[in-house]
Scaffold this motif. Sequence first.
Motif, PDB file in Angstrom:
ATOM      1  N   PHE A  14       0.844  -1.193   0.000  1.00  0.00           N
ATOM      2  CA  PHE A  14       0.000   0.000   0.000  1.00  0.00           C
ATOM      3  C   PHE A  14       0.881   1.246   0.000  1.00  0.00           C
ATOM      4  O   PHE A  14       1.973   1.251   0.576  1.00  0.00           O
ATOM      5  CB  PHE A  14      -0.907   0.030   1.241  1.00  0.00           C
ATOM      6  N   ARG A  15       0.383   2.317  -0.627  1.00  0.00           N
ATOM      7  CA  ARG A  15       1.053   3.615  -0.616  1.00  0.00           C
ATOM      8  C   ARG A  15       0.139   4.635   0.049  1.00  0.00           C
ATOM      9  O   ARG A  15      -1.074   4.639  -0.182  1.00  0.00           O
ATOM     10  CB  ARG A  15       1.389   4.077  -2.044  1.00  0.00           C
ATOM     11  N   ASN A  16       0.718   5.495   0.877  1.00  0.00           N
ATOM     12  CA  ASN A  16      -0.059   6.503   1.586  1.00  0.00           C
ATOM     13  C   ASN A  16      -0.448   7.619   0.623  1.00  0.00           C
ATOM     14  O   ASN A  16       0.394   8.145  -0.112  1.00  0.00           O
ATOM     15  CB  ASN A  16       0.745   7.075   2.756  1.00  0.00           C
ATOM     16  N   LEU A  17      -1.739   7.962   0.592  1.00  0.00           N
ATOM     17  CA  LEU A  17      -2.222   8.988  -0.331  1.00  0.00           C
ATOM     18  C   LEU A  17      -1.798  10.391   0.103  1.00  0.00           C
ATOM     19  O   LEU A  17      -1.654  11.285  -0.737  1.00  0.00           O
ATOM     20  CB  LEU A  17      -3.753   8.920  -0.429  1.00  0.00           C
ATOM     21  N   ILE A  18      -1.608  10.600   1.394  1.00  0.00           N
ATOM     22  CA  ILE A  18      -1.208  11.920   1.885  1.00  0.00           C
ATOM     23  C   ILE A  18       0.303  12.089   1.789  1.00  0.00           C
ATOM     24  O   ILE A  18       0.792  13.137   1.360  1.00  0.00           O
ATOM     25  CB  ILE A  18      -1.692  12.113   3.342  1.00  0.00           C
ATOM     26  N   ARG A  19       1.022  11.052   2.175  1.00  0.00           N
ATOM     27  CA  ARG A  19       2.489  11.077   2.097  1.00  0.00           C
ATOM     28  C   ARG A  19       2.937   9.899   1.233  1.00  0.00           C
ATOM     29  O   ARG A  19       3.128   8.785   1.721  1.00  0.00           O
ATOM     30  CB  ARG A  19       3.093  10.992   3.503  1.00  0.00           C
ATOM     31  N   PRO A  20       3.083  10.116  -0.076  1.00  0.00           N
ATOM     32  CA  PRO A  20       3.376   9.017  -1.015  1.00  0.00           C
ATOM     33  C   PRO A  20       4.668   8.285  -0.718  1.00  0.00           C
ATOM     34  O   PRO A  20       4.871   7.167  -1.213  1.00  0.00           O
ATOM     35  CB  PRO A  20       3.442   9.727  -2.375  1.00  0.00           C
ATOM     36  N   GLU A  21       5.580   8.895   0.046  1.00  0.00           N
ATOM     37  CA  GLU A  21       6.837   8.215   0.332  1.00  0.00           C
ATOM     38  C   GLU A  21       6.657   7.084   1.337  1.00  0.00           C
ATOM     39  O   GLU A  21       7.559   6.256   1.522  1.00  0.00           O
ATOM     40  CB  GLU A  21       7.881   9.212   0.863  1.00  0.00           C
ATOM     41  N   LEU A  22       5.487   7.016   2.001  1.00  0.00           N
ATOM     42  CA  LEU A  22       5.229   5.971   2.989  1.00  0.00           C
ATOM     43  C   LEU A  22       4.650   4.742   2.299  1.00  0.00           C
ATOM     44  O   LEU A  22       3.664   4.834   1.567  1.00  0.00           O
ATOM     45  CB  LEU A  22       4.262   6.470   4.062  1.00  0.00           C
ATOM     46  N   ILE A  23       5.272   3.594   2.521  1.00  0.00           N
ATOM     47  CA  ILE A  23       4.829   2.326   1.954  1.00  0.00           C
ATOM     48  C   ILE A  23       4.545   1.348   3.096  1.00  0.00           C
ATOM     49  O   ILE A  23       5.308   1.257   4.062  1.00  0.00           O
ATOM     50  CB  ILE A  23       5.896   1.728   1.014  1.00  0.00           C
ATOM     51  N   ARG A  24       3.448   0.650   2.961  1.00  0.00           N
ATOM     52  CA  ARG A  24       3.062  -0.332   3.984  1.00  0.00           C
ATOM     53  C   ARG A  24       2.802  -1.671   3.284  1.00  0.00           C
ATOM     54  O   ARG A  24       2.171  -1.715   2.233  1.00  0.00           O
ATOM     55  CB  ARG A  24       1.807   0.138   4.712  1.00  0.00           C
ATOM     56  N   THR A  25       3.300  -2.756   3.861  1.00  0.00           N
ATOM     57  CA  THR A  25       3.144  -4.070   3.241  1.00  0.00           C
ATOM     58  C   THR A  25       2.582  -5.071   4.233  1.00  0.00           C
ATOM     59  O   THR A  25       2.811  -4.968   5.438  1.00  0.00           O
ATOM     60  CB  THR A  25       4.485  -4.597   2.696  1.00  0.00           C
ATOM     61  N   VAL A  26       1.829  -6.037   3.705  1.00  0.00           N
ATOM     62  CA  VAL A  26       1.290  -7.143   4.495  1.00  0.00           C
ATOM     63  C   VAL A  26       1.821  -8.436   3.876  1.00  0.00           C
ATOM     64  O   VAL A  26       1.665  -8.656   2.670  1.00  0.00           O
ATOM     65  CB  VAL A  26      -0.249  -7.145   4.497  1.00  0.00           C
ATOM     66  N   HIS A  27       2.465  -9.290   4.701  1.00  0.00           N
ATOM     67  CA  HIS A  27       3.076 -10.527   4.233  1.00  0.00           C
ATOM     68  C   HIS A  27       2.316 -11.719   4.813  1.00  0.00           C
ATOM     69  O   HIS A  27       1.884 -11.685   5.968  1.00  0.00           O
ATOM     70  CB  HIS A  27       4.548 -10.612   4.664  1.00  0.00           C
ATOM     71  N   LEU A  28       2.180 -12.756   4.007  1.00  0.00           N
ATOM     72  CA  LEU A  28       1.509 -13.973   4.457  1.00  0.00           C
ATOM     73  C   LEU A  28       2.402 -15.165   4.110  1.00  0.00           C
ATOM     74  O   LEU A  28       2.811 -15.335   2.962  1.00  0.00           O
ATOM     75  CB  LEU A  28       0.146 -14.137   3.766  1.00  0.00           C
ATOM     76  N   TYR A  29       2.719 -15.990   5.130  1.00  0.00           N
ATOM     77  CA  TYR A  29       3.602 -17.120   4.935  1.00  0.00           C
ATOM     78  C   TYR A  29       2.878 -18.420   5.295  1.00  0.00           C
ATOM     79  O   TYR A  29       1.803 -18.411   5.913  1.00  0.00           O
ATOM     80  CB  TYR A  29       4.867 -16.993   5.799  1.00  0.00           C
ATOM     81  N   LEU A  30       3.498 -19.530   4.921  1.00  0.00           N
ATOM     82  CA  LEU A  30       3.015 -20.851   5.310  1.00  0.00           C
ATOM     83  C   LEU A  30       3.865 -21.368   6.464  1.00  0.00           C
ATOM     84  O   LEU A  30       5.093 -21.215   6.452  1.00  0.00           O
ATOM     85  CB  LEU A  30       3.110 -21.827   4.130  1.00  0.00           C
TER      86      LEU A  30
END
Length: 300
Positions: A14-30
Amino acid sequence: MASPSHPLKALVAFRNLIRPELIRTVHLYLSEEGGEVEKFEVSSYFEGLVNGVWLCIFVFDAECWCSSDIDRLPTVLTVSRNRKLETIPSLSNDLQTITQLTREIRKIEECDIKSEETGKRKEDNNNQYKSHHMCDVDLNSLPFGLSENEESDQSATDVSWKKKKRAATKDIASLGLEDLAKYFDLPIIEASKNLKVGLTVLKKKCREFGIPRWPHRKIKSLDGLISDLQEEVKRQQEDDEEAALAVAQRQKMIESEKERIEKKPFMDIQIETKKFRQDIFKKRHRARVLENQCRTLPLF
């Protein structure tokens, strides 16, 4: 399907709409037992989804990933272009896993394409051999009743017919989506020839209608699945009637999906269809490996 040392199942960025330099990720493992470490419904996310101030920019699902999907990877998630990712080992390792998985799938797809081309080439050679015949006409002499002047006139006429005129400007402007849809099953170069427009002009028309990529490969892929399912229905009808009905139902679903893409070529192939297509690639690859192993077995 990911490597056992790093069993990545899904990744959503995901990218922040207010501060585009902020990136957020969600990881899913087995987990080692084969179950998911945490509950996370990947199919509920898609690129372009807005959740509050967060914009979904990338979705990876190992179960339905194909080699062409790597083109959707944003620049900010490319390690070679964003060196800051090296400071986030977990994200960097997962992106490398996705790249490695793409290479493996691409090798399988290339093997399938090469085998199909080899089979088609052999078939063409056989047909050419069957249709070969001896010519009983003296090629050094003119046809009966045709003088040299008439022969030169005929050659000039043939050349003039070979030179195809391009469409006029008004005809290009009047080209609609329905006109382009007639040639979606052809490569874009052949489509431009049939439409009598240049390749650059055709790409410009595609952008006008919101078509990011010529849908020939998607439709060709769906046609291949439909053909495989038709053969499977014939086989299942002799053994299991219920299985044949299930296969026929899937065939209708893919045919409907093909019709939707022809009407809206900017649509992508559904995740379920991609997963089904990938399963077929795997079965073919395993069958080919087994066949090669049988051929190399010693006779004694």
